[in-house]
Design an enzyme around this catalytic site. Structure first.
Site, PDB file in Angstrom:
ATOM      1  N   CYS A 187      -5.857  -2.603   2.358  1.00 37.68           N
ATOM      2  CA  CYS A 187      -5.579  -2.482   3.792  1.00 37.68           C
ATOM      3  C   CYS A 187      -6.796  -2.717   4.706  1.00 37.68           C
ATOM      4  O   CYS A 187      -7.232  -3.841   4.870  1.00 37.68           O
ATOM      5  CB  CYS A 187      -4.932  -1.133   4.073  1.00 37.68           C
ATOM      6  SG  CYS A 187      -4.113  -1.067   5.687  1.00 37.68           S
ATOM      7  N   LYS A 245      -9.590   2.537  -2.406  1.00 42.17           N
ATOM      8  CA  LYS A 245      -9.796   1.924  -1.080  1.00 42.17           C
ATOM      9  C   LYS A 245     -11.218   2.189  -0.571  1.00 42.17           C
ATOM     10  O   LYS A 245     -11.634   3.343  -0.437  1.00 42.17           O
ATOM     11  CB  LYS A 245      -8.765   2.522  -0.124  1.00 42.17           C
ATOM     12  CG  LYS A 245      -8.725   1.946   1.274  1.00 42.17           C
ATOM     13  CD  LYS A 245      -7.468   2.482   1.992  1.00 42.17           C
ATOM     14  CE  LYS A 245      -7.333   1.987   3.413  1.00 42.17           C
ATOM     15  NZ  LYS A 245      -6.019   2.354   3.998  1.00 42.17           N
ATOM     16  N   GLU A 253       0.832  -1.217   0.000  1.00 42.90           N
ATOM     17  CA  GLU A 253       0.000   0.000   0.000  1.00 42.90           C
ATOM     18  C   GLU A 253       0.867   1.269   0.000  1.00 42.90           C
ATOM     19  O   GLU A 253       1.817   1.356   0.774  1.00 42.90           O
ATOM     20  CB  GLU A 253      -0.888  -0.007   1.252  1.00 42.90           C
ATOM     21  CG  GLU A 253      -1.869   1.160   1.320  1.00 42.90           C
ATOM     22  CD  GLU A 253      -2.681   1.190   2.606  1.00 42.90           C
ATOM     23  OE1 GLU A 253      -2.262   0.550   3.598  1.00 42.90           O
ATOM     24  OE2 GLU A 253      -3.740   1.849   2.626  1.00 42.90           O
TER      25      GLU A 253
END
Lengths: 406, 406
Positions: A248, A211, A136
C-alpha cells in the site's frame, strides 16, 4: 450484498458518469484512430504493438458470469533472446469488496469473504495462474479509519486460518499465492503487523514481508494499529520468478521500490486499500514510475466499494463525523518495465486480472536504458548518510544579491 | 524555417492524427462531462477545482501570434495559511525547434536561435514571469546523436555569449533565468559539461549545475561528449524561491529527484531533449511522480521538431544509417505536489508555458502526506551503503521446495 456495500455511499464522480474504467470511458467515446493515439500516449503501447488479450478457459469466464466479477486477461511481450528461453509467467490479481455488513459477527464477516473469494480464486487457478495476489488485509474490512481497537480481533498468526484457506488453493492449482493479512505476532508480545504471507506452489509458507511505510494521512492513521515493518526488503525466489511485495502506502516511497529492485525483484506486487478523494490521480503514476525506474513489473491491486462502519468517526479535516471513508476505486492493473501497462479493472466491481509477462523484459530494459549502470549509487549512499545526521546542512547556493532592490 | 525542420521527417503518429496535444485531442473529441472525468483521473484536478487559466497581457499574446508560438497560462492554488502569506511565483518554460538547418555556419545557427528566442523571452518578460527556464542545450542543435566531435565547437564558458545574451533579459525583466548550455570548462583542461547556468534577477550569475546522469541509450550516447556532473545537487536560493535543475536523463533517476528535495528545492526544472519513439509514454509519468514523492513542483521542458544532420549515422539498433533521430515532441508541462498538472504545450510548435504556483503548497503536502516523516532514510542509507560494496548479497528468501516436482 456487494451492491448494497457499493451503492449507498458512493457519491463520487463514477456515479455521475456511470463508467466502468478510464480505458472503457476512452474506448467507448473516442473514434478508433483517436483512441489508438491516446492509448499510445497513456499506456505506452505503440501502434502495431497493442497489448494482446488472452483467451481464458470457459470455466473461468463461466465463474465470472455466475458470480458477477470482472475478468480481463492480457499478455506482455519481450524480445526473443539468443541465449535465454522466454520466461513467461501468468500473474493473477484479485480485487473485491467485502461480503457482508461490518455490523455482522466477525466470524461471519471473515467467512463471507472466504466464500466470496472461492470462485474468483478458482477462476484464477483454472486459468493457469502461476502467481496470485490478493488485496491488502483481504480477510477483513479496512477498519483502520475507525481507530477502534476491537478490529484487532481480525488479526491472525502467519499460519492462521486465512493462510490455511489459501494453502489448499496453492496446492490444488500449483500456484504461488501472496496473502496480505493483518498479522498477530504471537512470539513477540502479540503485536500486530500489516503483513504479506508468501505461500509457495506446494502449499508451503515461503516467508513473510511486513509493510515498510505506515500512513498518517486523512483517515489512514494506521499507526494506531501497527508500526513500520522489520523485515527489510525481501525478494522471494519462487518456482515462477523473483517477487517482492510493496504494501500500500509504500508505493509513495521511491526508496522502497528501489530496495526491492536492488535485491533482484522481477515482479513487485502492491496490494493496496485507497480511496478516490485521496489518491486516485496518483494511482496511474506511481506504480508505472516504479516499473520504469527499476526495470521490473509492478502489479497494483486496490479494494472495491465503500465500507460503512457501525460508529461514526472524524477525519481530522474539520468535517462532520461519518461512517465510511469513501470509495475504494479498484482499478487494479499491471505496469511493465517498458513503460507500458494493462488497462485497469473496474472502478466498481470485483475483478480478476490475468496477465502473462515475459520476465526477460526486465533485463532487456536494464540493458537498453542502463538505469542501474548510470545510477551513481555511491553518490546517493553518501548523500543519505549525511542527510540522516542531525547536523546535516542542505547544499544551498544563495544569490548574494538576494536583498538588493531592483 | 521551422516548418521545413519539422515537416520532412516527421512520420510519427502526430501526423496521422493531426492533433496538437493530448489535452486538445481529449477535449475536442469527448463530451464535456466525459472530458471532465478523464481530466480528473489524468491530471488530478477534481471537479470544481479545475486549473484556472491566467489572462496574459496583450503584448505577450500579440508576440505569440506574430511569431507563431503556442502560449498557455495556468494557476495552481494552495490553501490559505494562518501564519504565512501566499508565495505565488510565476514560472515560464520555453520549448522550441532550432532555427536554421544544421548545415549552416555554426555562428549563424546560434545567432538564429537567439533571434528566434527573443520574442518568446520578451513575451515571458512582459507577462511578468519571475523564473524562466529554457530547454536543454538550447543554444545549439542536439547533435550528440552524430558522435561527431566538431559539434563541441558550440560549447561556451559559463560566462559566454549565451549567458550574456540572457543576462540582459534577466536584468530588463527582473527575472531569474535558467540557461542550460553545453559548457566548456576553461579552468579544468577545457573539458565539456552539460550545464545549467542560473542567472539571478539582477543579471548576475548565481551558480551552475552540471547534469548528474548521462544516457547511453539509443542515439543518446552522450558520454561521447561529457560525463557525469560534479556539482552535487545544489538548490539555488533566488529572489523567487528555492529552485534546482534536474537535466534531462536525470528524470529517470528517483534518487536524483530525491537529493534535490533533501536540499530543499521547491521547484525542480527538467530541461530535456527527448524523442517520441524512445520516451513519450514515460513523459507524463516520471515528472509527476517526482512532484508527488518529493512534495515540490516539477517544470518539464522538451525540444520541438526533427533535427536533420549533415552526415548519416547509425543507432545501434540494426537499422540503416539515417540523418535525424526522430521527433522531439515538445509537450512541456508543470506538475504539482498535489498530483495535479497543467495541460502540455504543443507536440509540434514552439511554445511558452506560464504558470503561477503558490510555493506554500509544497509544505502543505509534506504536512498532509508525511512522506518525509515516514521515509525511513536511515534504513535506506544503510541499504545503499551495503549495496555499493562488491561483496553485497541481495536479501533473497528462497523457496526450499523450489525443485520439488508437483
Amino acid at each position: 450484498m456487494e451492491k448494497s456495500q457499493n451503492g449507498e455511499h458512493n457519491d463520487d464522480a463514477s456515479s455521475i458518469c456511470g463508467y466502468d474504467s478510464l480505458h472503457h470511458l476512452l474506448k467507448d467515446n473516442l473514434k478508433p484512430h483517436h483512441f489508438q493515439e491516446v492509448n499510445r500516449l497513456l499506456t505506452g503501447l505503440n501502434c502495431g504493438k497493442a497489448l494482446e488479450t488472452i483467451a481464458l478457459p470457459d470455466s473461468a469466464t463461466a465463474l465470472s458470469v455466475e458470480h458477477g466479477f470482472d475478468i480481463q486477461a492480457f499478455h506482455f511481450h519481450a524480445d526473443k533472446e539468443v541465449l535465454r528461453e522466454p520466461r513467461v509467467v501468468r500473474v493473477g490479481l484479485i480485487q473485491n469488496s467485502i461480503a457482508i455488513p461490518t455490523t455482522s459477527h466477525f466470524v461471519d464477516q471473515k467467512k463471507a469473504i472466504f466464500e466470496k473469494l472461492k470462485p474468483i480464486i478458482d477462476a484464477a487457478g483454472s486459468s493457469g495462474v502461476n502467481i496470485l495476489c490478493l488485496q491488502e488485509a483481504w480477510m477483513m474490512p479496512f477498519a483502520f479509519c475507525t481507530r477502534e481497537k476491537r478490529w484487532c480481533e481480525f488479526a491472525e498468526p502467519v499460519d492462521g486460518e486465512s493462510t490455511k484457506f489459501l494453502q489448499s488453493f496453492a496446492l490444488k492449482y500449483n500456484m504461488v499465492i501472496i496473502s496480505p493479512i493483518l498479522e498477530r505476532d504471537i512470539n513477540h508480545g502479540e503485536v500486530i503487523w500489516n503483513t504479506a504471507v508468501v505461500i509457495g506452489n506446494h502449499g508451503n509458507i515461503i516467508g513473510i514481508h511486513r509493510k515498510n511505510h505506515i500512513p498518517r494521512v486523512g483517515d489512514f492513521n494506521e499507526s494506531t494499529y501497527y508500526v513500520e515493518g522489520n523485515t527489510g526488503h525481501p525478494v522471494f525466489e519462487t518456482a515462477f520468478g523473483k517477487i517482492a511485495i510493496n504494501i500500500c502506502y509504500g508505493r509513495h516511497h521511491p526508496l522502497n521500490w528501489l530496495a526491492f529492485g536492488l535485491n533482484g525483484a522481477e515482479i513487485v506486487f502492491n496490494p493496496s486499500a485507497t480511496v478516490g478523494e485521496l489518491s486516485e490521480p496518483m494511482w496511474p503514476i506511481e506504480a508505472r514510475n516504479a516499473a520504469i525506474a527499476n526495470s521490473y513489473y509492478v502489479a497494483s491491486i486496490n479494494r472495491v466499494g465503500t465500507e460503512t462502519f457501525p460508529n461514526p468517526f472524524t477525519s481530522g479535516d474539520g468535517k462532520p463525523a461519518h461512517a465510511d471513508f469513501g470509495h475504494f476505486y479498484g482499478s487494479s492493473y499491471i505496469s511493465a518495465p517498458d513503460a507500458s501497462c494493462t488497462p485497469s479493472l473496474s472502478r466498481n466491481r470485483d475483478g480478476l486480472l490475468v496477465t502473462d509477462m515475459d520476465l526477460n523484459l526486465c533485463r532487456q530494459y536494464k540493458d537498453k536504458w542502463g538505469f542501474r549502470m548510470t545510477a551513481r549509487y555511491e553518490l546517493y549512499a553518501e548523500t543519505l548518510a549525511q542527510y540522516v545526521k542531525p547536523e546535516f546542512e542542505p547544499q544551498v547556493i544563495r544569490d548574494p544579491l538576494l536583498h538588493k532592490r531592483s
